[in-house]
Scaffold this motif. Structure first.
Motif, PDB file in Angstrom:
ATOM      1  N   ARG A  11       0.832  -1.205   0.000  1.00 18.93           N
ATOM      2  CA  ARG A  11       0.000   0.000   0.000  1.00 18.93           C
ATOM      3  C   ARG A  11       0.872   1.262   0.000  1.00 18.93           C
ATOM      4  NH1 ARG A  11      -5.408  -0.595   1.808  1.00 18.93           N
ATOM      5  NH2 ARG A  11      -5.960  -2.770   2.268  1.00 18.93           N
ATOM      6  N   SER A  12       1.929   1.233   0.827  1.00 21.75           N
ATOM      7  CA  SER A  12       2.816   2.394   0.915  1.00 21.75           C
ATOM      8  C   SER A  12       3.541   2.640  -0.399  1.00 21.75           C
ATOM      9  CB  SER A  12       3.819   2.182   2.047  1.00 21.75           C
ATOM     10  OG  SER A  12       4.807   3.198   2.055  1.00 21.75           O
ATOM     11  N   LEU A  13       4.007   1.583  -1.028  1.00 25.25           N
ATOM     12  CA  LEU A  13       4.756   1.737  -2.278  1.00 25.25           C
ATOM     13  C   LEU A  13       3.862   2.250  -3.398  1.00 25.25           C
ATOM     14  CD1 LEU A  13       6.955  -1.501  -2.130  1.00 25.25           C
ATOM     15  CD2 LEU A  13       7.671   0.852  -1.682  1.00 25.25           C
ATOM     16  N   ARG A  14       2.594   1.845  -3.378  1.00 27.74           N
ATOM     17  CA  ARG A  14       1.671   2.309  -4.428  1.00 27.74           C
ATOM     18  C   ARG A  14       1.289   3.776  -4.249  1.00 27.74           C
ATOM     19  NH1 ARG A  14      -0.773  -3.001  -4.086  1.00 27.74           N
ATOM     20  NH2 ARG A  14      -2.276  -2.211  -2.544  1.00 27.74           N
ATOM     21  N   ARG A  15       1.365   4.291  -3.004  1.00 25.81           N
ATOM     22  CA  ARG A  15       0.979   5.679  -2.760  1.00 25.81           C
ATOM     23  C   ARG A  15       1.929   6.668  -3.423  1.00 25.81           C
ATOM     24  NH1 ARG A  15      -0.668   4.186   2.612  1.00 25.81           N
ATOM     25  NH2 ARG A  15       1.367   4.827   3.423  1.00 25.81           N
ATOM     26  N   VAL A  24      13.616   1.362  -6.835  1.00 22.50           N
ATOM     27  CA  VAL A  24      13.751   0.076  -7.545  1.00 22.50           C
ATOM     28  C   VAL A  24      14.780   0.201  -8.662  1.00 22.50           C
ATOM     29  CG1 VAL A  24      12.554  -1.570  -9.041  1.00 22.50           C
ATOM     30  CG2 VAL A  24      11.434  -0.723  -6.969  1.00 22.50           C
ATOM     31  N   LEU A  25      14.741   1.311  -9.381  1.00 27.61           N
ATOM     32  CA  LEU A  25      15.688   1.522 -10.479  1.00 27.61           C
ATOM     33  C   LEU A  25      17.122   1.595  -9.962  1.00 27.61           C
ATOM     34  CD1 LEU A  25      16.159   2.040 -13.481  1.00 27.61           C
ATOM     35  CD2 LEU A  25      15.833   4.486 -13.041  1.00 27.61           C
ATOM     36  N   ALA A  26      17.324   2.298  -8.830  1.00 26.22           N
ATOM     37  CA  ALA A  26      18.681   2.403  -8.271  1.00 26.22           C
ATOM     38  C   ALA A  26      19.219   1.029  -7.899  1.00 26.22           C
ATOM     39  CB  ALA A  26      18.658   3.322  -7.044  1.00 26.22           C
ATOM     40  N   ILE A  27      18.387   0.220  -7.232  1.00 32.29           N
ATOM     41  CA  ILE A  27      18.802  -1.133  -6.870  1.00 32.29           C
ATOM     42  C   ILE A  27      19.062  -1.958  -8.128  1.00 32.29           C
ATOM     43  CG2 ILE A  27      18.059  -3.296  -5.803  1.00 32.29           C
ATOM     44  CD1 ILE A  27      18.787  -1.356  -3.722  1.00 32.29           C
ATOM     45  N   ALA A  28      18.164  -1.876  -9.106  1.00 28.51           N
ATOM     46  CA  ALA A  28      18.284  -2.669 -10.335  1.00 28.51           C
ATOM     47  C   ALA A  28      19.569  -2.348 -11.095  1.00 28.51           C
ATOM     48  CB  ALA A  28      17.063  -2.447 -11.224  1.00 28.51           C
ATOM     49  N   LEU A  29      19.895  -1.063 -11.213  1.00 25.40           N
ATOM     50  CA  LEU A  29      21.110  -0.675 -11.947  1.00 25.40           C
ATOM     51  C   LEU A  29      22.359  -1.208 -11.246  1.00 25.40           C
ATOM     52  CD1 LEU A  29      20.245   3.012 -12.939  1.00 25.40           C
ATOM     53  CD2 LEU A  29      20.459   1.042 -14.469  1.00 25.40           C
ATOM     54  N   GLY A  30      22.401  -1.050  -9.928  1.00 22.78           N
ATOM     55  CA  GLY A  30      23.564  -1.542  -9.199  1.00 22.78           C
ATOM     56  C   GLY A  30      23.694  -3.043  -9.266  1.00 22.78           C
ATOM     57  N   ILE A  31      22.570  -3.765  -9.091  1.00 22.70           N
ATOM     58  CA  ILE A  31      22.601  -5.231  -9.151  1.00 22.70           C
ATOM     59  C   ILE A  31      22.937  -5.704 -10.562  1.00 22.70           C
ATOM     60  CG2 ILE A  31      21.195  -7.318  -8.928  1.00 22.70           C
ATOM     61  CD1 ILE A  31      21.984  -6.100  -6.278  1.00 22.70           C
ATOM     62  N   GLY A  32      22.338  -5.082 -11.569  1.00 23.79           N
ATOM     63  CA  GLY A  32      22.597  -5.493 -12.955  1.00 23.79           C
ATOM     64  C   GLY A  32      24.054  -5.362 -13.324  1.00 23.79           C
ATOM     65  N   ALA A  33      24.677  -4.227 -12.981  1.00 23.41           N
ATOM     66  CA  ALA A  33      26.090  -4.013 -13.323  1.00 23.41           C
ATOM     67  C   ALA A  33      26.994  -4.973 -12.557  1.00 23.41           C
ATOM     68  CB  ALA A  33      26.476  -2.567 -13.016  1.00 23.41           C
ATOM     69  N   SER A  34      26.747  -5.119 -11.255  1.00 29.36           N
ATOM     70  CA  SER A  34      27.629  -5.966 -10.442  1.00 29.36           C
ATOM     71  C   SER A  34      27.489  -7.435 -10.807  1.00 29.36           C
ATOM     72  CB  SER A  34      27.346  -5.750  -8.952  1.00 29.36           C
ATOM     73  OG  SER A  34      25.991  -6.013  -8.653  1.00 29.36           O
ATOM     74  N   MET A  35      26.262  -7.902 -11.090  1.00 23.56           N
ATOM     75  CA  MET A  35      26.073  -9.313 -11.416  1.00 23.56           C
ATOM     76  C   MET A  35      26.588  -9.647 -12.808  1.00 23.56           C
ATOM     77  SD  MET A  35      25.158 -10.717  -8.739  1.00 23.56           S
ATOM     78  CE  MET A  35      25.138 -12.313  -9.541  1.00 23.56           C
ATOM     79  N   VAL A 362      10.723  -5.649  -0.077  1.00 22.24           N
ATOM     80  CA  VAL A 362       9.912  -5.660  -1.302  1.00 22.24           C
ATOM     81  C   VAL A 362      10.591  -4.839  -2.396  1.00 22.24           C
ATOM     82  CG1 VAL A 362       7.704  -4.935  -2.309  1.00 22.24           C
ATOM     83  CG2 VAL A 362       7.756  -6.059  -0.074  1.00 22.24           C
ATOM     84  N   ILE A 363      11.143  -3.702  -2.002  1.00 22.81           N
ATOM     85  CA  ILE A 363      11.883  -2.875  -2.965  1.00 22.81           C
ATOM     86  C   ILE A 363      13.079  -3.653  -3.507  1.00 22.81           C
ATOM     87  CG2 ILE A 363      13.308  -0.802  -3.197  1.00 22.81           C
ATOM     88  CD1 ILE A 363      11.473   0.513  -1.090  1.00 22.81           C
ATOM     89  N   GLY A 364      13.766  -4.383  -2.616  1.00 25.59           N
ATOM     90  CA  GLY A 364      14.929  -5.158  -3.032  1.00 25.59           C
ATOM     91  C   GLY A 364      14.565  -6.270  -4.004  1.00 25.59           C
ATOM     92  N   LEU A 365      13.470  -6.997  -3.729  1.00 22.81           N
ATOM     93  CA  LEU A 365      13.052  -8.068  -4.638  1.00 22.81           C
ATOM     94  C   LEU A 365      12.661  -7.503  -6.001  1.00 22.81           C
ATOM     95  CD1 LEU A 365      10.994 -10.424  -2.304  1.00 22.81           C
ATOM     96  CD2 LEU A 365      13.259 -10.831  -3.288  1.00 22.81           C
ATOM     97  N   SER A 366      11.971  -6.374  -5.976  1.00 19.86           N
ATOM     98  CA  SER A 366      11.605  -5.733  -7.250  1.00 19.86           C
ATOM     99  C   SER A 366      12.860  -5.287  -8.000  1.00 19.86           C
ATOM    100  CB  SER A 366      10.689  -4.528  -6.994  1.00 19.86           C
ATOM    101  OG  SER A 366       9.537  -4.918  -6.293  1.00 19.86           O
ATOM    102  N   ALA A 410      21.142  -6.163  -0.116  1.00 19.39           N
ATOM    103  CA  ALA A 410      21.503  -4.762  -0.330  1.00 19.39           C
ATOM    104  C   ALA A 410      20.361  -3.830   0.088  1.00 19.39           C
ATOM    105  CB  ALA A 410      21.861  -4.537  -1.796  1.00 19.39           C
ATOM    106  N   SER A 411      19.128  -4.223  -0.266  1.00 18.88           N
ATOM    107  CA  SER A 411      17.998  -3.354   0.080  1.00 18.88           C
ATOM    108  C   SER A 411      17.741  -3.336   1.585  1.00 18.88           C
ATOM    109  CB  SER A 411      16.744  -3.809  -0.667  1.00 18.88           C
ATOM    110  OG  SER A 411      16.400  -5.130  -0.300  1.00 18.88           O
ATOM    111  N   LEU A 412      17.881  -4.480   2.248  1.00 16.48           N
ATOM    112  CA  LEU A 412      17.703  -4.511   3.702  1.00 16.48           C
ATOM    113  C   LEU A 412      18.788  -3.685   4.393  1.00 16.48           C
ATOM    114  CD1 LEU A 412      16.729  -8.254   4.290  1.00 16.48           C
ATOM    115  CD2 LEU A 412      15.241  -6.247   4.367  1.00 16.48           C
ATOM    116  N   LEU A 413      20.010  -3.790   3.862  1.00 18.67           N
ATOM    117  CA  LEU A 413      21.094  -2.983   4.415  1.00 18.67           C
ATOM    118  C   LEU A 413      20.813  -1.498   4.228  1.00 18.67           C
ATOM    119  CD1 LEU A 413      23.936  -3.040   5.701  1.00 18.67           C
ATOM    120  CD2 LEU A 413      24.884  -3.033   3.379  1.00 18.67           C
ATOM    121  N   ALA A 414      20.321  -1.167   3.038  1.00 20.66           N
ATOM    122  CA  ALA A 414      20.009   0.237   2.768  1.00 20.66           C
ATOM    123  C   ALA A 414      18.847   0.732   3.631  1.00 20.66           C
ATOM    124  CB  ALA A 414      19.663   0.411   1.289  1.00 20.66           C
TER     125      ALA A 414
END
Length: 434
Positions: A11-15, A24-35, A362-366, A410-414
């Motif tokens: 609910r919070s993320l949809r608001r 999500v984009l910040a996490i995705a870019l970092g994970i994509g490059a590192s992996m 949830v942000i991290g999984l996304s 990474a997301s939990l740490l953040a």
């Protein structure tokens, strides 16, 4: 409670969809490059023969003259014909193989195919059982075939598909360099990477298409294709003379226990002393006996730029996490009123902390799903490069799991700092302001 926290997180993320998308984009870019870079490093630095590498060793001796002698200098990385045959015939190992590489011209009997060149491996009989090479059809040759320079050959499944349509070709004749050789075996799927048994060709070459006895290749005067290092009056060339003071052959042994390896290394020292007494060697004994993984480490087969890219990618991931921390902090602090009300109604700080960490997860999984898609794209781009290792860049199940674990972690740490700060809100102040 987890289901309740998950519902609150969604609910919070949809608001605030824009802020959620940025995180999500910040996490995705970092994970994509590192992996992407980590997967390439994982593939290139892997064990080519996991079940056998601890028993395979690469012996080195130093037959050079005394010119430029340095006691701290490494011995030569290959062996001469004389030393290779001496060590082979000594039979001090469980298995042993002497080999070199070459290129041969194949004249197909099929009229639809033009003559072409194929990479070849000239080796002794133990090459196949020592390295665990699988066969689709037939088998390798014997030590007796080595001794008699038998006119026979083993071919790869890829070459068998090209010449015989994938059928069992054992017993057929293959004409190469103007000579007919009988096919006795067709390999199964075998492409060890790195190309550990001969790094002089290239670190990540495809397996050869043609295999034949080393003695046969010498009888047919087939050209050697690889590194040649000479000293004194030795002369290099496509067909090094057997008596030349040159090293151009690779020699591998199988030693099934550390005790056998210690005994074999002592044998190399005695061999060097014996050859020095005979006048062939001029330097004091200088030997090495590295196992397969030790040999790869010594040769530094992983390109230096790949390791650098991994560090740069993880640095980029760190930057992405710092930005995600800032975005989460802004998001959580904007919900101070809501969190204050929950605290006033009896929710503990621990409950709020858990709720906010679930949201971060949830942000991290996304972000992990987005990072996985970016990693697939990055690896596809790597495979388009002209590098010899490019075709190996694929995401295996282990790295797939690592992608999601890294994204979640990474997301939990953040989310730790923003969640902790948000839990410090004083309920009375929030209720008063509302």
């Amino acid at each position: 409670m987890f289901g309740y926290y998950l519902d609150l997180a969604l609910r919070s993320l949809r608001r605030n969809k824009a802020l959620t998308a940025l995180m999500v984009l910040a996490i995705a870019l970092g994970i994509g490059a590192s992996m992407t870079t980590l997967t390439v490093l994982h593939v290139l630095s892997g064990d080519p023969l996991p079940e056998r590498s601890s028993t395979l060793y690469y012996p080195q001796v130093d037959p050079r003259d005394s010119a430029g002698h340095d006691s701290d200098k490494e011995p030569m990385e290959q062996v001469s014909w004389t030393d290779g045959m001496n060590l082979l015939q000594a039979k001090r190992a469980d298995r042993q193989a002497l080999m070199t590489g070459g290129t041969v011209a194949i004249q197909p009997t099929q009229s639809a195919l033009d003559p072409f060149y194929e990479d070849a491996r000239f080796a002794t009989a133990d090459f196949f059982p020592m390295f665990g090479v699988p066969f689709q059809y037939g088998h390798g040759w014997s030590a007796a075939d080595d001794d008699s320079s038998a006119r026979l050959v083993v071919i790869s499944s890829k070459l068998n598909d090209k010449l015989f349509g994938g059928k069992d070709s054992t017993g057929q004749m293959l004409r190469l360099e103007g000579t007919a050789l009988r096919i006795v075996g067709v390999l199964g799927d075998w492409r060890p990477n790195p190309h550990f048994y001969d790094l002089n060709v290239t670190n990540y070459a495809e397996s050869e298409g043609v295999y034949m006895p080393l003695s046969t290749s010498q009888d047919l005067q087939l050209a050697h294709d690889g590194s040649v290092d000479c000293w004194g009056n030795g002369g290099a060339g496509p067909r090094p003379d057997h008596s030349a003071t040159c090293v151009w052959l690779q020699f591998w042994v199988q030693l099934d226990s550390p005790a056998q390896a210690a005994v074999y290394k002592e044998f190399l020292v005695h061999y060097s002393q014996e050859q020095k007494a005979l006048g062939r060697f001029q330097r004091p004994p200088n030997v090495r006996l590295r196992n397969l993984m030790g040999w790869l480490d010594y040769q530094m087969v992983v390109p230096g730029d790949v390791r650098l890219q991994v560090w740069l990618a993880f640095g980029f991931l760190l930057v992405c996490l710092v930005n995600t921390v800032g975005l989460m902090l802004a998001k959580f602090m904007r919900r101070a009123g809501e969190l204050g009300v929950r605290r006033a109604l009896g929710a503990s700080r621990r409950a709020l902390f858990a709720q906010l960490l679930v949201e971060a997860g949830v942000i991290g999984l996304s972000g992990g799903i987005g990072g996985l898609l970016l990693a697939f794209l990055g690896l596809w781009l790597v495979r388009q490069q002209p590098a010899s290792y490019a075709a190996l860049a694929h995401l295996d199940p282990g790295m797939l799991l690592t992608t999601f674990l890294l994204a979640l972690g990474a997301s939990l740490l953040a989310g730790l700092l923003p969640a902790w700060r948000a839990c410090q809100i004083t309920p009375a102040l929030q209720l008063k302001s509302n």
